[in-house]
Design an enzyme around this catalytic site. Structure first.
Site, PDB file in Angstrom:
ATOM      1  N   SER A  18     -11.264  -3.615   1.538  1.00 39.94           N
ATOM      2  CA  SER A  18     -12.240  -2.908   2.365  1.00 39.94           C
ATOM      3  C   SER A  18     -13.484  -2.656   1.534  1.00 39.94           C
ATOM      4  O   SER A  18     -13.415  -2.624   0.290  1.00 39.94           O
ATOM      5  CB  SER A  18     -11.658  -1.568   2.837  1.00 39.94           C
ATOM      6  OG  SER A  18     -12.661  -0.743   3.415  1.00 39.94           O
ATOM      7  N   TYR A  20      -6.988   6.287   1.906  1.00 36.95           N
ATOM      8  CA  TYR A  20      -7.264   4.910   2.307  1.00 36.95           C
ATOM      9  C   TYR A  20      -8.112   4.221   1.245  1.00 36.95           C
ATOM     10  O   TYR A  20      -7.807   3.098   0.814  1.00 36.95           O
ATOM     11  CB  TYR A  20      -7.981   4.904   3.652  1.00 36.95           C
ATOM     12  CG  TYR A  20      -8.405   3.531   4.135  1.00 36.95           C
ATOM     13  CD1 TYR A  20      -7.499   2.681   4.765  1.00 36.95           C
ATOM     14  CD2 TYR A  20      -9.712   3.086   3.973  1.00 36.95           C
ATOM     15  CE1 TYR A  20      -7.886   1.423   5.214  1.00 36.95           C
ATOM     16  CE2 TYR A  20     -10.112   1.832   4.418  1.00 36.95           C
ATOM     17  CZ  TYR A  20      -9.193   1.005   5.038  1.00 36.95           C
ATOM     18  OH  TYR A  20      -9.580  -0.241   5.476  1.00 36.95           O
ATOM     19  N   SER A  45      -6.070   3.492  -1.853  1.00 39.99           N
ATOM     20  CA  SER A  45      -5.138   2.376  -1.677  1.00 39.99           C
ATOM     21  C   SER A  45      -5.858   1.035  -1.764  1.00 39.99           C
ATOM     22  O   SER A  45      -5.341   0.066  -2.345  1.00 39.99           O
ATOM     23  CB  SER A  45      -4.401   2.497  -0.334  1.00 39.99           C
ATOM     24  OG  SER A  45      -5.256   2.248   0.774  1.00 39.99           O
ATOM     25  N   LYS A  46      -7.062   0.952  -1.221  1.00 41.20           N
ATOM     26  CA  LYS A  46      -7.806  -0.302  -1.243  1.00 41.20           C
ATOM     27  C   LYS A  46      -8.363  -0.605  -2.637  1.00 41.20           C
ATOM     28  O   LYS A  46      -8.427  -1.778  -3.051  1.00 41.20           O
ATOM     29  CB  LYS A  46      -8.935  -0.260  -0.209  1.00 41.20           C
ATOM     30  CG  LYS A  46      -8.446  -0.185   1.235  1.00 41.20           C
ATOM     31  CD  LYS A  46      -7.589  -1.390   1.604  1.00 41.20           C
ATOM     32  CE  LYS A  46      -7.200  -1.384   3.067  1.00 41.20           C
ATOM     33  NZ  LYS A  46      -6.443  -2.585   3.479  1.00 41.20           N
ATOM     34  N   ILE A  89     -16.150  -3.547  10.885  1.00 44.03           N
ATOM     35  CA  ILE A  89     -15.686  -4.585  11.793  1.00 44.03           C
ATOM     36  C   ILE A  89     -15.186  -3.913  13.069  1.00 44.03           C
ATOM     37  O   ILE A  89     -14.447  -2.923  13.002  1.00 44.03           O
ATOM     38  CB  ILE A  89     -14.542  -5.424  11.168  1.00 44.03           C
ATOM     39  CG1 ILE A  89     -14.934  -5.893   9.762  1.00 44.03           C
ATOM     40  CG2 ILE A  89     -14.198  -6.596  12.072  1.00 44.03           C
ATOM     41  CD1 ILE A  89     -16.143  -6.789   9.687  1.00 44.03           C
ATOM     42  N   THR A  95     -12.868  -3.252  15.603  1.00 45.60           N
ATOM     43  CA  THR A  95     -11.441  -3.432  15.884  1.00 45.60           C
ATOM     44  C   THR A  95     -10.880  -2.119  16.416  1.00 45.60           C
ATOM     45  O   THR A  95     -11.581  -1.098  16.485  1.00 45.60           O
ATOM     46  CB  THR A  95     -10.657  -3.813  14.613  1.00 45.60           C
ATOM     47  OG1 THR A  95     -10.698  -2.700  13.690  1.00 45.60           O
ATOM     48  CG2 THR A  95     -11.240  -5.054  13.941  1.00 45.60           C
TER      49      THR A  95
END
Length: 276
Positions: free
Chosen positions: A166, A179, A182-183, A212, A214
């Site tokens: 990401s 998050y 983790s990336k 993006i 989604t």
């Protein structure tokens, strides 16, 4: 402000090329919809049979399998929670038994924080869940596939492992701290695997998507769209589409960047560029 119609403009999939080209098997995690579905269909168009791995089995899986089969390539589904690391070897063996040699792994599966908020309020449960799926699960599935690749006398020239991280592997978003962590961990893991596998002819790449459109970003679409439209977040002034990511992955998977491994590819319309 960008509306859905304006936001839908994106480049199309990579040109399919000769239908007879066989490139082995691409194992794609989190492939049932969104970016995962775009990856599956685009890689199939470039000659890969597809092993779709996802935690959920539903009609979305059937749509993806049908889309792959419409290209003339084969597709199978394997249900897996990638945090269950004791099942990884079995999945890898099943895929190779049913389809053949895995020549490409695309680590796409991942989750977002359940609630965006103050990092001081993050629970240990939330932190562990993010790490178990996004980092630990992806790391050990990569290890399982890499071991199989190294031990296989391959007849294929191009073999690759591509991990989707990401923009948040580098850009700080305090409201989704676990998050981002983790990336960032995945980014380092990708480079570690790149060094280990380079001599075996296995290229390892990292893709860092920006914004993006989604299901994962649906809750912030209205919030970010005005800034996307003005270029203050994304200089290209549009949301990215799943096909944008799939096109980049296909380019790497077929070996169109042959002297590249361990590199980071930002696909975010320029949002990663530091500005005053």
């Amino acid at each position: 402000m960008l509306d859905k119609a304006e936001n839908s403009t994106a480049i199309g999939p990579v040109d399919a090329g000769p239908k007879s080209v066989g490139r082995g098997v691409a194992l794609v995690t989190g492939g049932r919809r969104g970016i995962g579905r775009a990856i599956c269909t685009t890689l199939a168009m470039r000659g890969f049979d597809i092993a779709l791995v996802d935690i959920v089995e539903d009609q979305e899986v059937e749509k993806t399998v049908s889309a792959v089969e419409a290209t003339g390539k084969s597709a199978i589904f394997q249900q897996l929670d990638i945090s269950e690391t004791d099942k990884h070897d079995e999945i890898v063996e099943n895929v190779q038994f049913q389809l053949g040699e895995i020549t490409c792994l695309v680590n796409n599966a991942g989750i977002q924080v359940p609630v965006r908020g103050d990092i001081l309020d993050v629970s240990e449960e939330t932190f562990d869940q993010l790490m178990d799926i996004n980092l630990k699960g992806t790391f050990f599935l990569t290890q399982a596939v890499a071991r199989k690749m190294v031990s296989t006398k391959s007849g294929y020239k191009e073999r690759s492992i591509i991990t989707i991280t990401s923009a948040n592997a580098a850009l700080v978003s305090p409201e989704k701290g676990p998050y981002c962590i983790s990336k960032a961990g995945l980014s380092m893991a990708s480079q570690q695997f790149a060094i280990r596998l380079a001599a075996d002819g296995i290229r390892v790449h990292e893709i860092r998507p920006g914004l993006i459109e989604t299901d994962m970003t649906a809750d912030v679409f209205e919030k970010y769209s005005p800034d996307v439209a003005t270029g203050s977040i994304c200089p290209m002034r549009r949301w990215g589409q799943p096909e944008d990511i799939a096109t980049g992955i296909a380019t790497l998977a077929i070996g169109a960047m042959p002297f590249s491994t361990g590199d980071i590819y930002n696909i975010g319309g320029g949002m990663q560029i530091p500005r005053l």
